[in-house]
Write a protein that holds these residues in place. Structure first.
Motif, PDB file in Angstrom:
ATOM      1  N   GLY A  64       6.548   6.983  -9.914  1.00 15.30           N
ATOM      2  CA  GLY A  64       7.267   7.891 -10.785  1.00 15.30           C
ATOM      3  C   GLY A  64       8.767   7.727 -10.691  1.00 15.30           C
ATOM      4  N   VAL A  65       9.458   8.594 -11.452  1.00 10.86           N
ATOM      5  CA  VAL A  65      10.910   8.572 -11.496  1.00 10.86           C
ATOM      6  C   VAL A  65      11.423   9.985 -11.273  1.00 10.86           C
ATOM      7  CG1 VAL A  65      12.955   8.094 -12.910  1.00 10.86           C
ATOM      8  CG2 VAL A  65      10.935   6.627 -13.108  1.00 10.86           C
ATOM      9  N   SER A  66      12.419  10.078 -10.419  1.00 12.53           N
ATOM     10  CA  SER A  66      13.134  11.334 -10.216  1.00 12.53           C
ATOM     11  C   SER A  66      14.481  11.185 -10.922  1.00 12.53           C
ATOM     12  CB  SER A  66      13.332  11.606  -8.724  1.00 12.53           C
ATOM     13  OG  SER A  66      14.036  12.812  -8.552  1.00 12.53           O
ATOM     14  N   PHE A  67      14.636  11.921 -12.019  1.00 13.51           N
ATOM     15  CA  PHE A  67      15.841  11.822 -12.832  1.00 13.51           C
ATOM     16  C   PHE A  67      16.902  12.798 -12.337  1.00 13.51           C
ATOM     17  CE2 PHE A  67      12.437  10.563 -15.757  1.00 13.51           C
ATOM     18  CZ  PHE A  67      12.948   9.381 -16.260  1.00 13.51           C
ATOM     19  N   HIS A  68      18.129  12.310 -12.237  1.00 13.74           N
ATOM     20  CA  HIS A  68      19.272  13.196 -12.002  1.00 13.74           C
ATOM     21  C   HIS A  68      20.021  13.258 -13.322  1.00 13.74           C
ATOM     22  CE1 HIS A  68      23.412  14.002 -10.006  1.00 13.74           C
ATOM     23  NE2 HIS A  68      22.860  15.095 -10.486  1.00 13.74           N
ATOM     24  N   ILE A  69      19.850  14.369 -14.021  1.00 14.41           N
ATOM     25  CA  ILE A  69      20.475  14.559 -15.330  1.00 14.41           C
ATOM     26  C   ILE A  69      20.988  15.990 -15.384  1.00 14.41           C
ATOM     27  CG2 ILE A  69      20.097  14.624 -17.818  1.00 14.41           C
ATOM     28  CD1 ILE A  69      17.829  12.590 -17.374  1.00 14.41           C
TER      29      ILE A  69
ATOM     30  N   GLY B 273       0.803  -1.222   0.000  1.00 17.33           N
ATOM     31  CA  GLY B 273       0.000   0.000   0.000  1.00 17.33           C
ATOM     32  C   GLY B 273       0.834   1.269   0.000  1.00 17.33           C
ATOM     33  N   LEU B 274       2.091   1.180  -0.419  1.00 16.11           N
ATOM     34  CA  LEU B 274       2.993   2.331  -0.443  1.00 16.11           C
ATOM     35  C   LEU B 274       3.213   2.814  -1.870  1.00 16.11           C
ATOM     36  CD1 LEU B 274       5.674   0.925   2.024  1.00 16.11           C
ATOM     37  CD2 LEU B 274       3.948   2.669   2.538  1.00 16.11           C
ATOM     38  N   LYS B 275       3.538   4.095  -1.999  1.00 22.09           N
ATOM     39  CA  LYS B 275       3.963   4.651  -3.279  1.00 22.09           C
ATOM     40  C   LYS B 275       5.435   4.307  -3.473  1.00 22.09           C
ATOM     41  CE  LYS B 275       0.892   8.536  -2.637  1.00 22.09           C
ATOM     42  NZ  LYS B 275       0.869   9.640  -1.701  1.00 22.09           N
ATOM     43  N   SER B 276       5.880   4.354  -4.736  1.00 19.76           N
ATOM     44  CA  SER B 276       7.292   4.084  -5.010  1.00 19.76           C
ATOM     45  C   SER B 276       7.833   5.085  -6.016  1.00 19.76           C
ATOM     46  CB  SER B 276       7.470   2.661  -5.545  1.00 19.76           C
ATOM     47  OG  SER B 276       6.666   2.465  -6.698  1.00 19.76           O
ATOM     48  N   MET B 277       9.040   5.530  -5.747  1.00 22.70           N
ATOM     49  CA  MET B 277       9.733   6.470  -6.616  1.00 22.70           C
ATOM     50  C   MET B 277      11.142   5.931  -6.840  1.00 22.70           C
ATOM     51  SD  MET B 277       9.616   9.464  -8.194  1.00 22.70           S
ATOM     52  CE  MET B 277       8.320  10.419  -7.449  1.00 22.70           C
ATOM     53  N   ILE B 278      11.582   5.927  -8.080  1.00 24.73           N
ATOM     54  CA  ILE B 278      12.952   5.519  -8.409  1.00 24.73           C
ATOM     55  C   ILE B 278      13.760   6.762  -8.702  1.00 24.73           C
ATOM     56  CG2 ILE B 278      14.398   4.325 -10.086  1.00 24.73           C
ATOM     57  CD1 ILE B 278      12.193   2.255 -10.392  1.00 24.73           C
TER      58      ILE B 278
END
Length: 193
Positions: free
Chosen positions: A106-111, A79-84
């Motif tokens: 969702g995705v948090s991009f480091h670019i 029941g948790l959200k996930s972010m990469i």
């Protein structure tokens, strides 16, 4: 909120990465990928003791973990959200669809221009604006799949003057970009003594 309630639980799933980021805090490699069962135990512990709303998966590069889809599915079942948190290099559309089906939020991009990336023929870029084409490509890919897209850049003395242009670019592309982070460059100057 109480002392045990946190919006995000942070979990480093691997210390393996596929690019080099100037100022990376992970300069020393450890044991590689954590086993899936250990990761499940750590997620369960974060849920129980930290009362998290979501889990941020970091590394190294989490996308390289061989069980990343199974881990996302486990987080979703709890029941948790996930972010990469990802550099995006190995994140193709096929994998994104699998991750979305498993429940990825969702995705948090480091670019940013401080990175040496294969897309840019292993050369260091001189401008953040040069990187916007890649950010836009990834933003469109995320939008197509229907996932949250966040972009972070490392702010250094070399690109500090470009931050207003990056913010304008972000605003102009709000239909693709859901958030940004400005990361202060971490590094100790090497001096005598």
């Amino acid at each position: 909120w109480s002392m045990n309630d946190n919006a995000i639980g942070w979990l480093e799933v691997t210390d393996i990465c596929n690019i080099h980021c100037q100022g990376c805090y992970r300069l020393i490699l450890g044991d590689g990928h954590k086993p899936l069962e250990q990761l499940k135990e750590e997620v369960t512990l974060l849920k129980k003791w930290r009362n998290c709303d979501g889990i941020s998966l970091a590394g190294g590069e989490p996308i390289l973990h061989p069980n990343i889809v199974e881990l996302i599915a486990f987080i979703t079942r709890l029941g948790l959200k996930s972010m990469i948190l990802s550099n995006g290099y190995a994140l193709n559309e096929e994998l994104l669809w699998k991750l979305k089906k498993a429940g990825l939020t969702g995705v948090s991009f480091h670019i940013d221009s401080t990175q040496i990336r294969p897309e840019f023929q292993k050369r260091e870029l001189t401008s953040e604006l040069e990187v916007n084409e890649l950010r836009l490509k990834l933003g469109k890919r995320m939008r197509k799949v229907g996932l949250y897209a966040h972009f972070g850049i490392t702010v250094t003395k070399n690109n500090f003057s470009e931050i207003p242009d990056f913010l304008k670019w972000t605003i102009d592309n709000m239909h693709l970009i859901n958030g940004i982070t400005l990361i202060i460059f971490r590094g100790l100057p090497i001096t005598n003594g």
